[in-house]
Design a protein around this motif. Structure first.
Motif, short mmCIF file in Angstrom:
data_model
loop_
_atom_site.label_atom_id
_atom_site.label_comp_id
_atom_site.label_asym_id
_atom_site.label_seq_id
_atom_site.Cartn_x
_atom_site.Cartn_y
_atom_site.Cartn_z
N LEU A 177 30.32 -0.58 -11.89
CA LEU A 177 30.57 -1.40 -10.69
C LEU A 177 31.99 -1.51 -10.41
CD1 LEU A 177 28.53 -4.64 -11.48
CD2 LEU A 177 28.27 -2.95 -9.64
N SER A 178 32.96 -1.20 -11.57
CA SER A 178 34.51 -1.39 -11.21
C SER A 178 34.98 0.05 -10.70
CB SER A 178 35.22 -1.91 -12.50
OG SER A 178 34.75 -1.16 -13.68
N THR A 179 34.26 1.07 -11.30
CA THR A 179 34.80 2.49 -10.73
C THR A 179 34.46 2.46 -9.24
OG1 THR A 179 34.03 3.36 -12.84
CG2 THR A 179 34.64 4.97 -11.19
N LEU A 209 34.58 -8.69 -5.96
CA LEU A 209 35.61 -9.49 -6.53
C LEU A 209 36.67 -8.17 -7.10
CD1 LEU A 209 34.32 -12.22 -8.56
CD2 LEU A 209 35.98 -12.50 -6.70
N THR A 210 36.27 -7.12 -7.61
CA THR A 210 36.84 -6.06 -8.22
C THR A 210 37.80 -5.28 -6.98
OG1 THR A 210 35.35 -5.74 -9.76
CG2 THR A 210 37.14 -4.11 -9.42
N PHE A 211 37.01 -5.20 -5.94
CA PHE A 211 37.39 -4.43 -4.79
C PHE A 211 38.57 -5.56 -4.13
CE2 PHE A 211 37.06 -4.07 -0.16
CZ PHE A 211 37.17 -2.56 -0.12
N LEU A 212 38.38 -6.73 -3.86
CA LEU A 212 39.32 -7.46 -3.34
C LEU A 212 40.70 -7.53 -4.27
CD1 LEU A 212 37.46 -10.27 -1.45
CD2 LEU A 212 38.36 -8.33 -0.70
N SER A 213 40.39 -7.70 -5.34
CA SER A 213 41.54 -8.10 -6.39
C SER A 213 42.38 -6.66 -6.57
CB SER A 213 41.07 -8.68 -7.80
OG SER A 213 40.43 -7.56 -8.25
#
Ligand SMILES: Nc1ncnc2c1ncn2[C@@H]1O[C@H](COP(=O)(O)OP(=O)(O)OP(=O)(O)O)[C@@H](O)[C@H]1O
Ligand SMILES: [Mg+2]
Lengths: 223, 406
Positions: free
Chosen positions: B320-322, B22-26
């Motif tokens: 995860l977000s990094t 999700l983070t990647f796509l957004s």
């Protein structure tokens, strides 16, 4: 020294299903005691250990650890006491599922800031005493109940806390392992002066301890 | 705590993968969308500037506010000679605009009639490209008018039709002439097409006595982003109390406002998108945390304080977000960069664009490191915000209760 004064604890207070789990407990436990709380199932042993271990609140009365009254401390201070002065063996083991046996045993030492080499050495020491040294890299869910119980004991004793609170530590162990565990506990108590409080029905523990405190329906039977 | 966080991430794979994806796509969507929005605004601006209004226009003071012949620029040649030496100017031309009455056999209408230099105008504006019928002007097109489609219709004229003009010349005397419609244009701006006609200056100046005079001089710059710097240089070079040099930002306040409104709507739809992503990430985090209430309870029982628990959650989302952002940024950056060089061309729209005189059928992206950076910061921030509720939820249990939670 641990001192309890007129301690009462209720569950579901003022409801029809109210349980008077601790009823006017007055008790003094000196440093270095090797003591058992005994009594029938549901008499309040676990509740009492939780209260002493600053894990659970009480409804009235006071509990002193040395000169500190637990009820007057903040949650943060209570957490610090649990980390630095207590070792818990929970009836339900409560191991950390993502950590290996080795990491579980060393976890508290790590939190308390022991050196890595010291942790490693101590983990080896207690795990070989409890015969779980061949399982060090396993995750908890891959262990049998008895093995998990021994890991829980190892975690509590590894950091040599001031007080160990052990709730049914032998419930899932055979007599040989129970004996080993008690030998280790006694050694810790005698050599390091660690106070150890058991809650158990186990005769083996009953025979090993120096003092037995009987509970019934939340009250002391004879202290 | 960090290594424990890492182990949790590896252990709870479902949550980790969802959060990561999700983070990647957004991140990619957000960066690309903002880049497209900024890019299309830029091209919208460039296109509008191409139609008629210049990036910079030089006026005699008070012409814009009061108007009238006494505020015309009187010595165009002196000024344009100076402009030749200003760096960053691509082209310029002097326009003479006047208002008069146009009458056909059937109808009359007030109109702006602008005297332009057809060849220079071609280099500056896209008026010549907005041609619908007939031909654009040239230096020797004489009494030819190049007239907006709306005005042609109002006057009930056709290509080749004749129209009488009555107006005031630059010396305040009367001026009247007969013109012929040689070309019809449509820019797509309704107002403009209804009230504008052009005529070649070489002919118009004789009628209006406006040689070497101008309503203003319009300037095209070679890079729109440097418009303020170039304008400063022009003001310095002209060094005249009587003149003012203004950029499109002042000249087209309404357009700038429209773009801002458009941006706001763009950002509103983006925020909705981000809020959805935020809640999905949070809900996944929350579900994960709820299933770990017992584990957190144990940690707290054996001596982890609240700040430890918070850092544990923080590290998990941080890792995860990094990872997701580190992976997404080069991809999003490449997409933006590629399309900033090779704008997306949408075939169907090309036809529509032509009709509107806006000759661009491309949607270029904007590649701007600063914009990308704040986009990433927003995604990061949202991820961190998403751990707050799970954290509060964990703390709503007392440690010992939590260990009994199933
Ligand atoms: N979280 C709780 N909510 C409600 N009642 C509780 C809770 N924990 C304990 N009790 C009640 O308090 C009483 C004492 O329970 P406790 O767990 O201390 O017993 P115990 O002596 O440890 O028993 P056992 O030997 O079976 O472990 C019991 O009647 C039990 O039902
Ligand atoms: Mg019990």
């Amino acid at each position: 020294m641990i001192k309890l004064q007129n301690v009462h604890k209720y569950f579901f207070k003022d409801e029809p299903r109210e349980v008077h789990a601790l009823n006017d407990i007055n008790l003094t436990i000196e440093d270095g005691e090797f003591t058992l709380f005994s009594g029938p199932s549901g008499c309040g042993k676990t509740t009492l250990l939780n209260a002493i271990g600053a894990l659970d609140s009480i409804d009235s009365g006071k509990i002193f650890l040395d000169d500190k009254e637990i009820g007057s401390l903040s949650e943060h201070e209570r957490t610090a006491i649990r980390l630095h002065e207590m070792g818990f063996v929970f009836q339900a083991y409560n191991l950390i599922p993502v950590l290996s046996v080795e990491e579980n045993i060393g976890f508290i030492m790590k939190l308390r800031g022991f050196r890595e080499s010291e942790i490693k050495q101590r983990v080896l020491e207690v795990s070989s005493m409890l015969e779980i040294d061949n399982k060090l890299s396993s995750l908890p869910h891959a262990l049998s109940g008895g093995q998990q119980q021994r890991v829980a004991v190892a975690r509590a004793v590894a950091s040599k806390p001031k007080i160990i609170l052990a709730d049914e530590p032998t419930a899932n162990l055979d007599s040989k392992n129970s004996q080993k565990l008690m030998d280790m506990m006694r050694e810790l108590n005698e050599k390091e002066g660690v106070s150890i409080l058991f809650a158990s029905h186990d005769d083996l523990i009953r025979e090993s301890v120096r003092r037995i405190i009987k509970l019934n329906d939340g009250a002391l039977v004879d202290a | 705590m960090f290594s424990l966080a890492l182990k949790n991430i590896l252990f709870y794979k479902g949550r980790s993968i969802t959060t990561f994806v999700l983070t990647f796509l957004s991140t990619i969507l957000f960066v690309v969308y903002v880049s497209m929005m900024d890019g299309s605004h830029k091209s919208m601006l460039e296109n509008t500037l191409k139609i008629y209004t210049g990036a910079i226009e030089i006026y005699h003071k008070d012409y814009r506010d009061i108007g009238g012949n006494e505020y015309l620029i009187q010595d165009v040649k002196t000024i344009t000679d100076k402009l030749l030496h200003v760096e960053g100017i691509e082209a310029f031309t002097a326009r003479y605009e006047t208002y008069g009455l146009l009458s056909s056999a059937e109808n009359s209408a007030a109109s702006m009639v602008a005297g332009i230099e057809p060849d220079k105008e071609k280099a500056i504006s896209s008026i010549s490209l907005a041609l619908k019928e007939g031909a654009f002007l040239s230096d020797d097109s004489g009494s030819c008018l190049y007239m907006g489609e709306g005005l042609v219709q109002k006057l009930k004229l056709k290509l080749g039709g004749e129209v009488a003009f009555v107006g005031g010349a630059s010396d305040n005397s009367f001026a009247a002439d007969i013109f012929k419609v040689c070309g019809i244009f449509k820019t797509g701006s309704f107002e403009f097409d209804l009230s504008t006609s052009f005529v070649s200056r070489s002919y118009f100046d004789k009628l209006m006595l406006s040689q070497n005079k101008a309503s203003y001089i319009t300037v095209k710059v070679d890079n729109l982003e440097h418009v303020d710097t170039i304008n400063k240089k022009i003001v310095q070079t002209l060094d005249s109390e009587k003149l003012e040099s203004l950029t499109w930002k002042t000249l087209m306040k309404t357009m700038v406002e429209a773009m801002e409104v458009d941006s706001i709507f763009g950002y509103i739809s983006l925020s909705l998108f981000l809020i959805v992503i935020f809640f999905v990430i949070m809900i996944y985090g929350f579900i994960n945390v709820s299933s770990r209430i017992k584990e957190f309870g144990v940690l707290r029982c054996i001596g982890l304080c609240n700040s430890n628990i918070f850092s544990l959650l923080f590290y998990e989302i941080f890792i995860l977000s990094t990872l997701a952002i580190l992976l997404a940024t080069p991809i999003a950056g490449t997409i933006c960069y590629y399309y900033s060089l090779n704008p997306i061309v949408i075939e169907g729209i090309a036809e529509m664009y032509k009709d509107y005189g806006i000759v661009s059928d491309e949607i270029p992206f904007d590649f701007d490191i600063f914009t990308i950076t704040w986009n990433l910061a927003v995604i990061y921030g949202l991820n961190f915000l998403s751990i707050l509720y799970p954290y509060v939820y964990i703390n709503s249990f007392r440690p010992i209760e939590a260990t009994k939670h199933v």
